[in-house]
Write a protein that holds these residues in place. Structure first.
Motif, short mmCIF file in Angstrom:
data_model
loop_
_atom_site.label_atom_id
_atom_site.label_comp_id
_atom_site.label_asym_id
_atom_site.label_seq_id
_atom_site.Cartn_x
_atom_site.Cartn_y
_atom_site.Cartn_z
N LYS A 44 0.70 -1.18 -0.10
CA LYS A 44 0.04 0.06 0.01
C LYS A 44 0.77 1.15 -0.03
CE LYS A 44 -3.79 -2.48 2.29
NZ LYS A 44 -4.94 -2.41 1.36
N GLY A 45 2.04 1.17 0.47
CA GLY A 45 2.83 2.30 0.55
C GLY A 45 3.22 2.93 -0.97
N ALA A 46 3.44 4.31 -0.77
CA ALA A 46 3.86 4.77 -2.30
C ALA A 46 5.41 4.42 -2.43
CB ALA A 46 3.71 6.46 -2.25
N SER A 47 5.76 4.33 -3.77
CA SER A 47 7.15 4.32 -4.11
C SER A 47 7.65 5.68 -4.40
CB SER A 47 7.14 3.44 -5.41
OG SER A 47 6.49 2.11 -5.34
N THR A 48 9.11 5.61 -4.04
CA THR A 48 9.65 6.78 -4.34
C THR A 48 10.25 6.62 -5.48
OG1 THR A 48 12.03 5.78 -3.56
CG2 THR A 48 10.64 7.04 -1.85
N PRO A 49 10.53 7.67 -6.30
CA PRO A 49 11.26 7.59 -7.75
C PRO A 49 12.55 6.50 -7.67
CG PRO A 49 10.87 9.83 -7.22
CD PRO A 49 10.61 9.04 -5.96
N GLU A 50 13.44 6.60 -6.67
CA GLU A 50 14.36 5.54 -6.75
C GLU A 50 13.91 4.16 -6.66
OE1 GLU A 50 15.62 9.57 -5.27
OE2 GLU A 50 14.10 8.35 -4.52
N GLN A 51 13.08 3.83 -5.81
CA GLN A 51 12.42 2.47 -5.68
C GLN A 51 11.99 2.11 -7.11
OE1 GLN A 51 9.62 3.57 -2.51
NE2 GLN A 51 10.70 2.47 -1.26
N LEU A 52 11.07 2.87 -7.59
CA LEU A 52 10.40 2.51 -8.69
C LEU A 52 11.47 2.49 -9.84
CD1 LEU A 52 7.92 1.96 -10.52
CD2 LEU A 52 7.61 4.46 -10.88
N ALA A 53 12.42 3.18 -10.08
CA ALA A 53 13.90 3.14 -10.78
C ALA A 53 14.46 1.95 -10.64
CB ALA A 53 14.72 4.46 -10.97
N LEU A 54 14.82 1.32 -9.64
CA LEU A 54 15.32 0.12 -9.20
C LEU A 54 14.45 -0.92 -9.68
CD1 LEU A 54 17.56 -1.61 -8.29
CD2 LEU A 54 16.56 -1.36 -5.88
N ALA A 55 13.17 -1.03 -9.56
CA ALA A 55 12.32 -2.27 -10.02
C ALA A 55 12.59 -2.11 -11.44
CB ALA A 55 10.82 -1.96 -9.43
N GLU A 56 12.33 -1.00 -12.13
CA GLU A 56 12.15 -1.12 -13.79
C GLU A 56 13.59 -1.67 -14.20
OE1 GLU A 56 9.74 -0.79 -15.69
OE2 GLU A 56 8.29 0.14 -14.39
N HIS A 57 14.72 -1.16 -13.34
CA HIS A 57 16.10 -1.71 -13.79
C HIS A 57 16.18 -3.27 -13.69
CE1 HIS A 57 20.37 -1.64 -14.50
NE2 HIS A 57 20.22 -2.20 -13.24
N LEU A 58 15.59 -3.48 -12.59
CA LEU A 58 15.81 -4.89 -12.38
C LEU A 58 14.98 -5.66 -13.56
CD1 LEU A 58 15.62 -5.20 -8.58
CD2 LEU A 58 17.38 -5.81 -10.14
N LYS A 59 13.82 -5.34 -13.72
CA LYS A 59 12.92 -5.88 -14.76
C LYS A 59 13.49 -5.71 -15.98
CE LYS A 59 8.45 -5.05 -16.86
NZ LYS A 59 7.10 -4.59 -16.80
#
Length: 71
Positions: free
Chosen positions: A8-23
């Motif tokens: 439920k918590g919001a993602s920071t831009p850094e968290q989202l960028a890391l997830a996209e990079h891993l993907k």
């Protein structure tokens, strides 16, 4: 069939960028809906980051289980 609890918590831009990079690199997140450590790891990415991760359900009774791939 069981699904992992929603993050439920919001993602920071850094968290989202890391997830996209891993993907993009082909990483997969192997987990189980009942696993507390998996839930904790997903929470660390926030809601949007968690959705961006390529999640593979390993519990045989989990939703869209890929039990054979996990072995």
């Amino acid at each position: 069939m069981y699904t992992p609890p929603a993050v439920k918590g919001a993602s920071t831009p850094e968290q989202l960028a890391l997830a996209e990079h891993l993907k993009k690199k082909g990483a997969k997140f192997y987990g189980a809906y009942w696993c507390g450590y998996c839930r904790q790891q997903r929470t660390m990415f926030g809601a949007a980051g968690s959705r961006a991760l390529p999640y593979v359900e390993c519990a045989p009774d989990g939703f869209q289980s890929a039990d054979a791939e996990c072995r």
